[in-house]
Design a protein around this motif. Structure first.
Motif, short mmCIF file in Angstrom:
data_model
loop_
_atom_site.label_atom_id
_atom_site.label_comp_id
_atom_site.label_asym_id
_atom_site.label_seq_id
_atom_site.Cartn_x
_atom_site.Cartn_y
_atom_site.Cartn_z
N PHE A 105 0.87 -1.19 0.00
CA PHE A 105 0.00 0.00 0.00
C PHE A 105 0.90 1.23 0.00
O PHE A 105 1.61 1.48 0.95
N ASN A 106 0.84 1.99 -1.11
CA ASN A 106 1.83 3.05 -1.30
C ASN A 106 1.19 4.23 -2.02
O ASN A 106 -0.05 4.27 -2.17
N ARG A 107 2.01 5.13 -2.49
CA ARG A 107 1.50 6.34 -3.12
C ARG A 107 2.37 6.68 -4.33
O ARG A 107 3.59 6.52 -4.27
N GLU A 108 1.75 7.18 -5.37
CA GLU A 108 2.53 7.62 -6.53
C GLU A 108 3.47 8.74 -6.09
O GLU A 108 3.09 9.60 -5.30
N LYS A 109 4.69 8.72 -6.66
CA LYS A 109 5.67 9.72 -6.23
C LYS A 109 5.53 11.03 -6.99
O LYS A 109 6.01 12.06 -6.56
N THR A 110 4.87 10.98 -8.16
CA THR A 110 4.74 12.19 -8.97
C THR A 110 3.29 12.33 -9.43
O THR A 110 2.45 11.52 -9.08
N GLY A 111 3.05 13.36 -10.22
CA GLY A 111 1.73 13.55 -10.83
C GLY A 111 0.66 13.79 -9.78
O GLY A 111 0.84 14.60 -8.88
N ASP A 112 -0.43 13.06 -9.91
CA ASP A 112 -1.57 13.25 -9.00
C ASP A 112 -1.33 12.65 -7.61
O ASP A 112 -2.16 12.80 -6.73
N GLU A 152 -6.06 -18.42 2.09
CA GLU A 152 -4.80 -17.85 1.62
C GLU A 152 -4.19 -16.99 2.71
O GLU A 152 -4.90 -16.52 3.61
N ILE A 153 -2.89 -16.79 2.62
CA ILE A 153 -2.22 -15.87 3.55
C ILE A 153 -1.72 -14.67 2.77
O ILE A 153 -0.99 -14.82 1.79
N TRP A 154 -2.20 -13.51 3.20
CA TRP A 154 -1.82 -12.28 2.53
C TRP A 154 -0.89 -11.47 3.43
O TRP A 154 -1.14 -11.34 4.64
N THR A 155 0.17 -10.96 2.81
CA THR A 155 1.08 -10.06 3.52
C THR A 155 0.79 -8.64 3.05
O THR A 155 0.77 -8.37 1.85
N LEU A 156 0.48 -7.77 4.00
CA LEU A 156 0.13 -6.39 3.70
C LEU A 156 1.27 -5.50 4.19
O LEU A 156 1.68 -5.60 5.35
N ILE A 157 1.79 -4.67 3.30
CA ILE A 157 2.98 -3.88 3.63
C ILE A 157 2.70 -2.39 3.42
O ILE A 157 2.14 -2.00 2.39
N ASN A 158 3.08 -1.59 4.40
CA ASN A 158 3.00 -0.14 4.29
C ASN A 158 4.41 0.43 4.40
O ASN A 158 4.97 0.51 5.49
N PRO A 159 5.01 0.83 3.27
CA PRO A 159 6.39 1.32 3.33
C PRO A 159 6.50 2.76 3.85
O PRO A 159 7.59 3.19 4.21
N LEU A 160 5.40 3.51 3.89
CA LEU A 160 5.47 4.92 4.26
C LEU A 160 5.45 5.09 5.77
O LEU A 160 4.84 4.29 6.48
N LEU A 164 -3.17 -1.06 9.14
CA LEU A 164 -1.78 -1.18 8.70
C LEU A 164 -1.12 0.17 8.96
O LEU A 164 -1.25 1.11 8.17
N GLY A 165 -0.44 0.26 10.10
CA GLY A 165 0.16 1.53 10.52
C GLY A 165 1.42 1.86 9.75
O GLY A 165 1.88 1.09 8.90
N PRO A 223 -6.31 1.39 6.79
CA PRO A 223 -7.18 0.33 7.30
C PRO A 223 -7.62 -0.56 6.12
O PRO A 223 -8.45 -0.15 5.32
N VAL A 224 -7.05 -1.74 6.02
CA VAL A 224 -7.25 -2.56 4.83
C VAL A 224 -8.49 -3.44 5.01
O VAL A 224 -8.63 -4.13 6.01
#
Ligand code: C2O
Ligand code: CU
Length: 526
Positions: A403-410, A435-443, A480-481, A449-450
Protein backbone atom coordinates in the motif's frame (compact mmCIF):
# COMPACT_ATOMS: atom_id res chain seq x y z
CA UNK A 1 -4.87 20.16 26.66
CA UNK A 2 -2.13 22.68 26.13
CA UNK A 3 0.67 21.16 24.14
CA UNK A 4 0.94 21.50 20.41
CA UNK A 5 1.85 18.92 17.83
CA UNK A 6 4.28 19.51 15.05
CA UNK A 7 3.22 18.51 11.57
CA UNK A 8 5.83 15.78 11.76
CA UNK A 9 4.25 14.37 14.93
CA UNK A 10 0.81 14.46 13.40
CA UNK A 11 2.15 12.71 10.34
CA UNK A 12 3.67 10.06 12.57
CA UNK A 13 0.34 9.60 14.25
CA UNK A 14 -1.32 8.96 10.94
CA UNK A 15 -3.63 11.85 11.64
CA UNK A 16 -2.75 13.78 8.53
CA UNK A 17 -3.31 10.95 6.16
CA UNK A 18 -6.06 12.51 4.05
CA UNK A 19 -5.04 14.33 0.92
CA UNK A 20 -6.82 17.66 0.66
CA UNK A 21 -7.82 17.71 4.32
CA UNK A 22 -4.64 19.11 5.70
CA UNK A 23 -5.79 22.66 6.36
CA UNK A 24 -8.25 21.61 9.02
CA UNK A 25 -5.55 19.64 10.76
CA UNK A 26 -3.37 22.69 11.09
CA UNK A 27 -6.21 24.59 12.60
CA UNK A 28 -6.70 21.64 14.85
CA UNK A 29 -3.15 21.06 15.86
CA UNK A 30 -3.34 23.39 18.85
CA UNK A 31 -5.60 20.72 20.35
CA UNK A 32 -8.28 23.21 21.25
CA UNK A 33 -11.01 20.89 20.16
CA UNK A 34 -12.98 22.76 17.56
CA UNK A 35 -15.95 20.53 18.19
CA UNK A 36 -16.39 22.55 21.34
CA UNK A 37 -16.01 25.91 19.61
CA UNK A 38 -19.02 25.28 17.40
CA UNK A 39 -21.33 24.70 20.31
CA UNK A 40 -22.38 27.93 21.90
CA UNK A 41 -23.35 26.25 25.13
CA UNK A 42 -21.00 23.99 27.09
CA UNK A 43 -20.10 20.62 25.55
CA UNK A 44 -21.79 17.53 26.93
CA UNK A 45 -25.12 19.37 27.02
CA UNK A 46 -26.93 17.19 24.55
CA UNK A 47 -27.96 13.65 25.39
CA UNK A 48 -26.74 10.74 23.32
CA UNK A 49 -29.37 9.55 20.89
CA UNK A 50 -29.72 5.93 19.90
CA UNK A 51 -30.92 5.58 16.32
CA UNK A 52 -34.28 3.80 16.22
CA UNK A 53 -34.48 0.18 15.17
CA UNK A 54 -35.98 -0.15 11.70
CA UNK A 55 -39.05 -2.36 11.53
CA UNK A 56 -39.44 -4.57 8.49
CA UNK A 57 -42.23 -3.45 6.15
CA UNK A 58 -43.24 -7.10 6.01
CA UNK A 59 -41.97 -10.53 6.94
CA UNK A 60 -42.62 -14.03 5.69
CA UNK A 61 -41.50 -17.45 6.92
CA UNK A 62 -37.85 -16.89 6.05
CA UNK A 63 -37.29 -13.25 5.24
CA UNK A 64 -37.69 -9.75 6.61
CA UNK A 65 -38.09 -6.90 4.12
CA UNK A 66 -36.63 -3.51 5.01
CA UNK A 67 -36.69 -0.18 3.22
CA UNK A 68 -34.01 2.49 3.23
CA UNK A 69 -34.76 5.71 1.37
CA UNK A 70 -32.02 8.21 0.63
CA UNK A 71 -33.21 11.76 0.95
CA UNK A 72 -32.08 15.27 1.74
CA UNK A 73 -32.68 16.20 5.35
CA UNK A 74 -31.93 19.24 7.37
CA UNK A 75 -30.78 18.36 10.86
CA UNK A 76 -29.55 20.52 13.73
CA UNK A 77 -25.95 19.63 14.57
CA UNK A 78 -24.55 22.72 16.24
CA UNK A 79 -26.34 25.48 18.09
CA UNK A 80 -29.62 24.27 16.60
CA UNK A 81 -28.44 25.44 13.22
CA UNK A 82 -29.88 23.31 10.44
CA UNK A 83 -27.30 21.43 8.40
CA UNK A 84 -28.02 19.85 5.06
CA UNK A 85 -27.43 16.12 5.15
CA UNK A 86 -28.06 13.16 2.94
CA UNK A 87 -29.79 10.61 5.08
CA UNK A 88 -31.30 7.16 5.12
CA UNK A 89 -34.95 7.58 6.16
CA UNK A 90 -34.42 11.13 7.37
CA UNK A 91 -31.90 10.39 10.09
CA UNK A 92 -28.14 10.53 10.53
CA UNK A 93 -26.85 7.97 11.31
CA UNK A 94 -29.40 5.81 9.54
CA UNK A 95 -31.83 3.59 11.48
CA UNK A 96 -30.42 0.45 13.07
CA UNK A 97 -31.27 -2.82 11.39
CA UNK A 98 -31.24 -5.58 14.02
CA UNK A 99 -31.56 -9.03 12.59
CA UNK A 100 -31.46 -12.58 13.93
CA UNK A 101 -28.68 -14.65 12.46
CA UNK A 102 -25.54 -16.65 12.97
CA UNK A 103 -24.14 -19.97 11.82
CA UNK A 104 -27.28 -22.02 12.61
CA UNK A 105 -29.47 -22.18 9.47
CA UNK A 106 -32.47 -23.16 11.62
CA UNK A 107 -32.31 -19.88 13.43
CA UNK A 108 -31.21 -17.24 11.03
CA UNK A 109 -33.51 -15.01 8.97
CA UNK A 110 -32.83 -13.59 5.53
CA UNK A 111 -33.01 -9.87 4.86
CA UNK A 112 -33.99 -8.06 1.73
CA UNK A 113 -33.21 -4.36 1.96
CA UNK A 114 -34.81 -2.16 -0.67
CA UNK A 115 -32.77 1.00 -1.24
CA UNK A 116 -34.60 3.87 -2.94
CA UNK A 117 -32.59 6.86 -4.05
CA UNK A 118 -34.61 10.06 -3.65
CA UNK A 119 -31.58 12.32 -3.95
CA UNK A 120 -31.24 14.47 -7.05
CA UNK A 121 -28.21 16.50 -8.09
CA UNK A 122 -25.19 17.70 -6.15
CA UNK A 123 -23.88 21.27 -6.01
CA UNK A 124 -22.03 20.72 -9.29
CA UNK A 125 -25.21 19.59 -11.01
CA UNK A 126 -24.17 15.94 -11.15
CA UNK A 127 -26.68 13.18 -10.42
CA UNK A 128 -26.14 11.75 -6.93
CA UNK A 129 -25.72 8.02 -7.45
CA UNK A 130 -25.63 5.58 -4.59
CA UNK A 131 -24.39 2.06 -3.88
CA UNK A 132 -25.20 0.22 -0.65
CA UNK A 133 -22.47 -1.88 0.93
CA UNK A 134 -23.22 -3.91 4.02
CA UNK A 135 -19.81 -4.00 5.60
CA UNK A 136 -19.07 -7.37 7.22
CA UNK A 137 -21.75 -9.37 5.41
CA UNK A 138 -20.78 -12.11 2.98
CA UNK A 139 -23.26 -11.36 0.21
CA UNK A 140 -23.42 -12.53 -3.40
CA UNK A 141 -21.51 -10.22 -5.73
CA UNK A 142 -24.67 -8.64 -7.17
CA UNK A 143 -25.73 -7.55 -3.66
CA UNK A 144 -22.30 -6.61 -2.38
CA UNK A 145 -22.28 -2.97 -3.42
CA UNK A 146 -19.69 -2.88 -6.18
CA UNK A 147 -18.52 0.72 -6.65
CA UNK A 148 -20.11 1.20 -10.07
CA UNK A 149 -23.27 -0.82 -9.43
CA UNK A 150 -25.22 2.41 -9.07
CA UNK A 151 -28.72 3.08 -7.88
CA UNK A 152 -29.52 6.33 -9.70
CA UNK A 153 -31.96 9.00 -8.47
CA UNK A 154 -35.57 7.76 -8.62
CA UNK A 155 -34.45 4.14 -8.75
CA UNK A 156 -34.55 1.27 -6.26
CA UNK A 157 -32.57 -1.90 -5.77
CA UNK A 158 -33.14 -4.91 -3.51
CA UNK A 159 -30.11 -6.24 -1.66
CA UNK A 160 -30.26 -9.81 -0.28
CA UNK A 161 -28.36 -10.76 2.85
CA UNK A 162 -27.95 -14.23 4.42
CA UNK A 163 -27.07 -13.07 7.99
CA UNK A 164 -24.80 -16.03 8.67
CA UNK A 165 -22.34 -14.10 10.82
CA UNK A 166 -23.43 -12.60 14.11
CA UNK A 167 -21.73 -9.29 14.81
CA UNK A 168 -21.78 -5.52 14.65
CA UNK A 169 -21.96 -4.72 10.95
CA UNK A 170 -22.66 -1.42 9.27
CA UNK A 171 -24.07 -0.19 6.01
CA UNK A 172 -22.71 2.74 4.07
CA UNK A 173 -22.55 4.31 0.65
CA UNK A 174 -19.78 3.02 -1.64
CA UNK A 175 -19.97 5.09 -4.85
CA UNK A 176 -16.91 5.15 -7.05
CA UNK A 177 -14.66 8.17 -6.32
CA UNK A 178 -17.22 9.85 -4.02
CA UNK A 179 -17.53 7.55 -1.01
CA UNK A 180 -15.80 10.02 1.32
CA UNK A 181 -18.25 12.76 0.41
CA UNK A 182 -21.30 10.54 0.67
CA UNK A 183 -20.36 9.07 4.04
CA UNK A 184 -19.47 12.51 5.36
CA UNK A 185 -22.88 13.75 4.19
CA UNK A 186 -24.56 11.15 6.41
CA UNK A 187 -24.86 7.85 4.56
CA UNK A 188 -23.96 5.27 7.23
CA UNK A 189 -25.76 3.19 9.84
CA UNK A 190 -25.59 0.07 12.01
CA UNK A 191 -26.71 -3.41 10.99
CA UNK A 192 -26.50 -5.72 13.98
CA UNK A 193 -26.83 -9.48 13.59
CA UNK A 194 -27.67 -11.25 16.84
CA UNK A 195 -27.29 -14.95 17.47
CA UNK A 196 -29.96 -16.04 19.97
CA UNK A 197 -27.40 -18.40 21.50
CA UNK A 198 -25.56 -15.34 22.78
CA UNK A 199 -28.27 -15.03 25.44
CA UNK A 200 -26.62 -17.89 27.37
CA UNK A 201 -23.55 -15.71 27.84
CA UNK A 202 -25.44 -13.27 30.08
CA UNK A 203 -23.96 -10.20 28.38
CA UNK A 204 -25.64 -6.82 28.93
CA UNK A 205 -28.65 -6.52 26.61
CA UNK A 206 -31.53 -4.15 25.83
CA UNK A 207 -30.97 -0.73 27.41
CA UNK A 208 -27.47 -1.84 28.38
CA UNK A 209 -26.35 -2.78 24.85
CA UNK A 210 -25.60 0.56 23.21
CA UNK A 211 -24.28 1.09 19.66
CA UNK A 212 -21.94 4.08 19.34
CA UNK A 213 -21.22 5.28 15.81
CA UNK A 214 -18.20 7.54 16.21
CA UNK A 215 -17.17 9.94 13.48
CA UNK A 216 -14.81 12.80 12.86
CA UNK A 217 -16.61 14.77 10.18
CA UNK A 218 -15.67 17.71 8.07
CA UNK A 219 -17.92 20.72 8.46
CA UNK A 220 -17.80 24.09 6.77
CA UNK A 221 -17.89 27.39 8.63
CA UNK A 222 -21.55 27.83 7.91
CA UNK A 223 -22.23 24.58 9.70
CA UNK A 224 -22.73 22.48 6.58
CA UNK A 225 -20.83 19.36 5.72
CA UNK A 226 -17.75 19.79 3.65
CA UNK A 227 -18.18 18.28 0.22
CA UNK A 228 -14.74 17.25 -0.95
CA UNK A 229 -13.74 20.81 -1.64
CA UNK A 230 -10.20 22.04 -2.10
CA UNK A 231 -8.18 22.65 1.02
CA UNK A 232 -8.02 26.34 0.12
CA UNK A 233 -11.79 26.63 0.53
CA UNK A 234 -12.30 29.67 2.75
CA UNK A 235 -15.40 28.05 4.21
CA UNK A 236 -13.44 25.16 5.56
CA UNK A 237 -13.77 25.29 9.30
CA UNK A 238 -12.70 21.95 10.58
CA UNK A 239 -13.47 18.61 11.98
CA UNK A 240 -15.80 17.56 14.73
CA UNK A 241 -16.32 14.45 16.76
CA UNK A 242 -19.87 13.13 16.68
CA UNK A 243 -21.33 10.13 18.46
CA UNK A 244 -24.51 8.85 16.84
CA UNK A 245 -24.69 12.23 15.08
CA UNK A 246 -24.40 14.36 18.24
CA UNK A 247 -21.26 16.39 18.95
CA UNK A 248 -19.75 15.47 22.35
CA UNK A 249 -22.91 14.04 23.93
CA UNK A 250 -23.53 12.87 27.47
CA UNK A 251 -25.20 9.61 28.44
CA UNK A 252 -26.72 8.70 31.80
CA UNK A 253 -25.67 5.27 32.99
CA UNK A 254 -26.49 3.07 35.95
CA UNK A 255 -23.66 1.72 38.11
CA UNK A 256 -23.45 -1.59 36.25
CA UNK A 257 -21.87 -3.16 33.20
CA UNK A 258 -22.76 -1.89 29.73
CA UNK A 259 -21.95 -3.31 26.34
CA UNK A 260 -20.97 -0.63 23.83
CA UNK A 261 -20.70 -1.50 20.16
CA UNK A 262 -18.04 0.91 18.92
CA UNK A 263 -17.82 1.71 15.22
CA UNK A 264 -15.48 4.23 13.65
CA UNK A 265 -17.47 5.46 10.65
CA UNK A 266 -15.20 8.44 10.01
CA UNK A 267 -14.31 9.17 6.42
CA UNK A 268 -10.61 9.67 7.15
CA UNK A 269 -9.70 9.61 10.85
CA UNK A 270 -8.52 6.87 13.15
CA UNK A 271 -9.43 6.61 16.82
CA UNK A 272 -7.82 5.05 19.87
CA UNK A 273 -10.19 4.77 22.79
CA UNK A 274 -9.45 5.30 26.48
CA UNK A 275 -11.69 5.62 29.52
CA UNK A 276 -10.97 8.45 31.98
CA UNK A 277 -12.41 9.82 35.18
CA UNK A 278 -11.41 13.32 34.17
CA UNK A 279 -12.48 15.68 31.45
CA UNK A 280 -9.01 17.23 31.39
CA UNK A 281 -6.70 14.29 31.96
CA UNK A 282 -6.25 10.69 31.08
CA UNK A 283 -6.50 8.97 34.44
CA UNK A 284 -4.65 5.71 34.84
CA UNK A 285 -5.97 2.22 35.55
CA UNK A 286 -9.38 2.71 33.95
CA UNK A 287 -10.18 -0.66 32.39
CA UNK A 288 -11.90 -1.42 29.13
CA UNK A 289 -12.88 -5.01 28.35
CA UNK A 290 -13.10 -6.08 24.72
CA UNK A 291 -15.56 -8.88 23.97
CA UNK A 292 -16.00 -8.63 20.22
CA UNK A 293 -14.51 -7.26 17.03
CA UNK A 294 -15.56 -6.85 13.39
CA UNK A 295 -16.63 -10.48 12.94
CA UNK A 296 -18.44 -10.95 16.25
CA UNK A 297 -17.42 -12.20 19.67
CA UNK A 298 -13.80 -12.90 20.56
CA UNK A 299 -12.99 -16.33 21.95
CA UNK A 300 -12.56 -14.77 25.39
CA UNK A 301 -12.83 -11.29 26.93
CA UNK A 302 -9.66 -9.18 26.82
CA UNK A 303 -9.28 -6.54 29.51
CA UNK A 304 -7.08 -3.53 28.87
CA UNK A 305 -6.39 -2.71 32.51
CA UNK A 306 -4.98 0.76 31.88
CA UNK A 307 -6.69 2.09 28.79
CA UNK A 308 -4.76 5.39 28.85
CA UNK A 309 -1.52 3.49 28.42
CA UNK A 310 -3.01 0.84 26.18
CA UNK A 311 -5.87 2.51 24.29
CA UNK A 312 -8.08 0.44 22.04
CA UNK A 313 -7.33 1.28 18.39
CA UNK A 314 -10.50 1.84 16.40
CA UNK A 315 -9.40 2.29 12.81
CA UNK A 316 -11.75 3.51 10.10
CA UNK A 317 -14.38 0.85 9.48
CA UNK A 318 -13.39 -1.21 12.54
CA UNK A 319 -15.80 -2.35 15.23
CA UNK A 320 -15.05 -3.40 18.77
CA UNK A 321 -17.66 -4.48 21.30
CA UNK A 322 -16.52 -3.43 24.75
CA UNK A 323 -17.75 -3.71 28.32
CA UNK A 324 -17.42 -0.76 30.67
CA UNK A 325 -18.28 -1.52 34.28
CA UNK A 326 -19.71 1.63 35.86
CA UNK A 327 -20.15 -0.11 39.21
CA UNK A 328 -16.51 0.86 39.80
CA UNK A 329 -17.64 4.47 39.98
CA UNK A 330 -19.79 6.33 42.49
CA UNK A 331 -23.14 7.94 41.71
CA UNK A 332 -22.41 11.46 40.51
CA UNK A 333 -19.11 10.52 38.89
CA UNK A 334 -18.37 11.63 35.37
CA UNK A 335 -16.57 9.14 33.17
CA UNK A 336 -15.22 10.08 29.76
CA UNK A 337 -14.33 8.38 26.54
CA UNK A 338 -11.25 10.09 25.15
CA UNK A 339 -9.49 9.76 21.82
CA UNK A 340 -5.79 9.10 22.42
CA UNK A 341 -3.72 10.73 19.69
CA UNK A 342 -0.29 9.20 20.28
CA UNK A 343 0.93 6.44 18.07
CA UNK A 344 0.98 2.99 19.68
CA UNK A 345 3.76 0.44 19.28
CA UNK A 346 3.41 -3.09 17.91
CA UNK A 347 2.16 -4.29 21.30
CA UNK A 348 -0.46 -1.52 21.39
CA UNK A 349 1.21 0.59 24.09
CA UNK A 350 1.57 4.36 24.21
CA UNK A 351 5.16 5.31 24.98
CA UNK A 352 5.03 9.07 25.50
CA UNK A 353 2.67 11.10 27.68
CA UNK A 354 -0.66 10.60 26.00
CA UNK A 355 -2.45 13.44 24.23
CA UNK A 356 -6.17 13.22 23.66
CA UNK A 357 -9.43 14.77 22.53
CA UNK A 358 -12.81 14.20 24.16
CA UNK A 359 -15.49 11.96 22.65
CA UNK A 360 -18.36 11.73 25.14
CA UNK A 361 -19.26 11.73 28.83
CA UNK A 362 -21.07 9.15 30.95
CA UNK A 363 -22.95 10.42 34.01
CA UNK A 364 -23.15 7.70 36.63
CA UNK A 365 -26.56 7.65 38.34
CA UNK A 366 -28.05 5.72 41.20
CA UNK A 367 -29.14 2.34 40.01
CA UNK A 368 -32.72 2.41 38.76
CA UNK A 369 -33.23 -1.26 39.53
CA UNK A 370 -33.54 -2.19 43.20
CA UNK A 371 -31.34 -5.15 42.64
CA UNK A 372 -28.56 -4.65 40.18
CA UNK A 373 -28.21 -7.56 37.85
CA UNK A 374 -24.58 -8.31 37.47
CA UNK A 375 -23.40 -9.54 34.15
CA UNK A 376 -20.45 -11.67 35.18
CA UNK A 377 -18.50 -12.15 32.02
CA UNK A 378 -17.97 -15.76 30.97
CA UNK A 379 -14.41 -17.00 30.67
CA UNK A 380 -15.09 -18.20 27.16
CA UNK A 381 -17.33 -16.41 24.68
CA UNK A 382 -17.07 -18.80 21.76
CA UNK A 383 -14.70 -21.14 19.95
CA UNK A 384 -12.83 -19.71 17.01
CA UNK A 385 -10.99 -22.26 14.93
CA UNK A 386 -7.82 -20.80 13.45
CA UNK A 387 -8.18 -20.24 9.70
CA UNK A 388 -4.49 -21.03 9.24
CA UNK A 389 -1.22 -20.97 11.12
CA UNK A 390 2.10 -19.62 9.99
CA UNK A 391 3.57 -23.09 10.46
CA UNK A 392 1.49 -24.46 7.58
CA UNK A 393 1.77 -21.29 5.49
CA UNK A 394 3.85 -22.98 2.81
CA UNK A 395 0.94 -25.23 1.89
CA UNK A 396 -1.27 -22.23 1.13
CA UNK A 397 -1.34 -19.63 -1.60
CA UNK A 398 0.43 -16.52 -0.38
CA UNK A 399 0.17 -13.05 -1.85
CA UNK A 400 1.77 -9.72 -1.04
CA UNK A 401 0.11 -6.32 -1.36
CA UNK A 402 2.06 -3.10 -0.90
CA UNK A 403 0.00 0.00 0.00
CA UNK A 404 1.83 3.05 -1.30
CA UNK A 405 1.50 6.34 -3.12
CA UNK A 406 2.53 7.62 -6.53
CA UNK A 407 5.67 9.72 -6.23
CA UNK A 408 4.74 12.19 -8.97
CA UNK A 409 1.73 13.55 -10.83
CA UNK A 410 -1.57 13.25 -9.00
CA UNK A 411 0.11 11.31 -6.18
CA UNK A 412 -2.76 8.87 -6.12
CA UNK A 413 -2.81 5.99 -3.66
CA UNK A 414 -1.76 2.60 -4.99
CA UNK A 415 -1.84 -1.13 -4.24
CA UNK A 416 1.15 -2.92 -5.78
CA UNK A 417 1.84 0.30 -7.69
CA UNK A 418 -1.53 0.35 -9.41
CA UNK A 419 -4.64 2.43 -8.96
CA UNK A 420 -8.11 0.87 -9.15
CA UNK A 421 -9.25 -0.29 -12.55
CA UNK A 422 -12.63 -1.97 -12.95
CA UNK A 423 -11.19 -3.92 -15.90
CA UNK A 424 -8.29 -5.46 -13.98
CA UNK A 425 -8.49 -8.47 -11.65
CA UNK A 426 -5.78 -8.37 -9.00
CA UNK A 427 -6.18 -11.93 -7.69
CA UNK A 428 -8.02 -15.04 -8.87
CA UNK A 429 -8.98 -17.23 -5.96
CA UNK A 430 -10.61 -20.64 -5.71
CA UNK A 431 -13.88 -20.56 -3.84
CA UNK A 432 -13.46 -22.05 -0.38
CA UNK A 433 -9.68 -21.74 -0.25
CA UNK A 434 -7.61 -20.22 2.53
CA UNK A 435 -4.80 -17.85 1.62
CA UNK A 436 -2.22 -15.87 3.55
CA UNK A 437 -1.82 -12.28 2.53
CA UNK A 438 1.08 -10.06 3.52
CA UNK A 439 0.13 -6.39 3.70
CA UNK A 440 2.98 -3.88 3.63
CA UNK A 441 3.00 -0.14 4.29
CA UNK A 442 6.39 1.32 3.33
CA UNK A 443 5.47 4.92 4.26
CA UNK A 444 6.17 6.34 7.70
CA UNK A 445 3.40 8.91 7.78
CA UNK A 446 0.09 7.22 6.92
CA UNK A 447 -2.16 4.44 8.16
CA UNK A 448 -4.22 2.23 5.86
CA UNK A 449 -7.18 0.33 7.30
CA UNK A 450 -7.25 -2.56 4.83
CA UNK A 451 -10.69 -4.07 4.12
CA UNK A 452 -11.75 -7.02 1.98
CA UNK A 453 -15.33 -7.56 0.97
CA UNK A 454 -17.01 -10.99 1.33
CA UNK A 455 -14.52 -12.60 3.70
CA UNK A 456 -13.43 -12.65 7.29
CA UNK A 457 -9.77 -12.87 8.13
CA UNK A 458 -7.54 -13.51 11.06
CA UNK A 459 -4.40 -11.58 11.85
CA UNK A 460 -1.46 -13.97 12.21
CA UNK A 461 1.34 -11.51 12.77
CA UNK A 462 1.94 -7.78 13.22
CA UNK A 463 5.51 -6.74 12.42
CA UNK A 464 6.77 -10.24 13.11
CA UNK A 465 5.07 -10.30 16.53
CA UNK A 466 1.92 -12.14 17.56
CA UNK A 467 -1.25 -10.04 17.18
CA UNK A 468 -2.50 -8.09 20.19
CA UNK A 469 -5.00 -10.16 22.20
CA UNK A 470 -8.05 -8.17 21.03
CA UNK A 471 -7.00 -8.61 17.36
CA UNK A 472 -7.23 -12.40 17.43
CA UNK A 473 -10.89 -12.77 16.52
CA UNK A 474 -12.42 -12.70 13.05
CA UNK A 475 -11.98 -9.32 11.42
CA UNK A 476 -12.58 -7.56 8.14
CA UNK A 477 -10.49 -4.41 8.69
CA UNK A 478 -6.76 -4.62 9.43
CA UNK A 479 -5.11 -1.41 10.51
CA UNK A 480 -1.78 -1.18 8.70
CA UNK A 481 0.16 1.53 10.52
CA UNK A 482 3.24 3.46 9.36
CA UNK A 483 6.01 1.10 8.18
CA UNK A 484 4.07 -1.94 9.34
CA UNK A 485 3.77 -5.43 7.86
CA UNK A 486 0.78 -7.63 8.62
CA UNK A 487 0.16 -11.26 7.77
CA UNK A 488 -3.48 -12.19 7.54
CA UNK A 489 -5.28 -15.46 6.77
CA UNK A 490 -8.52 -15.24 4.76
CA UNK A 491 -11.00 -17.94 3.84
CA UNK A 492 -12.73 -17.12 0.58
CA UNK A 493 -16.24 -18.29 1.18
CA UNK A 494 -19.37 -17.54 3.07
CA UNK A 495 -20.98 -20.51 4.70
CA UNK A 496 -24.58 -19.54 3.94
CA UNK A 497 -24.01 -19.08 0.24
CA UNK A 498 -24.08 -22.19 -1.91
CA UNK A 499 -21.13 -21.27 -4.00
CA UNK A 500 -19.54 -17.88 -4.02
CA UNK A 501 -18.26 -16.70 -7.34
CA UNK A 502 -17.76 -13.26 -8.65
CA UNK A 503 -15.77 -10.08 -8.32
CA UNK A 504 -15.30 -8.38 -4.97
CA UNK A 505 -13.40 -5.29 -3.93
CA UNK A 506 -10.56 -4.87 -1.48
CA UNK A 507 -9.44 -1.42 -0.48
CA UNK A 508 -8.10 1.01 2.04
CA UNK A 509 -11.02 2.24 4.19
CA UNK A 510 -9.47 5.70 4.55
CA UNK A 511 -12.09 6.98 2.15
CA UNK A 512 -9.98 9.61 0.43
CA UNK A 513 -7.35 6.93 -0.26
CA UNK A 514 -10.10 4.62 -1.52
CA UNK A 515 -11.58 7.35 -3.72
CA UNK A 516 -8.15 8.22 -5.09
CA UNK A 517 -6.96 4.85 -6.29
CA UNK A 518 -6.33 2.56 -3.31
CA UNK A 519 -8.73 -0.17 -4.30
CA UNK A 520 -8.32 -3.49 -6.07
CA UNK A 521 -10.51 -6.48 -6.80
CA UNK A 522 -10.35 -10.23 -6.52
CA UNK A 523 -12.28 -12.79 -8.47
CA UNK A 524 -13.59 -15.85 -6.66
CA UNK A 525 -13.85 -18.81 -9.00
CA UNK A 526 -16.22 -21.71 -8.34
CU1 C2O B 1 -16.92 -0.47 4.59
CU2 C2O B 1 -15.73 -1.54 0.80
O1 C2O B 1 -16.33 -0.94 2.66
CU1 CU C 1 -5.01 4.19 2.96
Amino acid sequence: MTSTFSRRTLLKLGLLSGAGLVASDFAYASLKDRTESLITAEPFQRPLQIPPVLNPVRSDATTDYYELTLQRSSLPYFSNQATETWSYNGMVPGPIIRQVGGPDPEVRRQSIVRVTNNLDRDDRGELIQTVLHLHGMGALAQYDGYATDFVAPNQSKDYHYPNDRAGTLWYHDHVMDLTARNVNMGLAGFYIVEDPREAELNLPTGDYDIPLLIQRKQFSKKGGFLLNRAKSDPDLEGEYTLVNGIPLPYFKVEPRKYRFRLLNASPVRHFQIAVSRSRNRLTSNEPLTVIGSDGGLLSEPVTLANSAQQPLPLGIGERYDVIIDFSRYAPGDEVYLHRVLNTVDTAGQVRARAEFQRIMRFDVNESAALETVDNDLPIQLRTIEPLATLANADNLTQRTFVFNREKTGDRRWTINEQVFDTERIDAEIKSGSVEIWTLINPLDDVTHPVHLHLVEGQLLERNGQPPRPYERGLKDVFVLGPEETLRVAFRFDSQALEQVAGIFMMHCHQLIHEDRGMMGQFKVIA
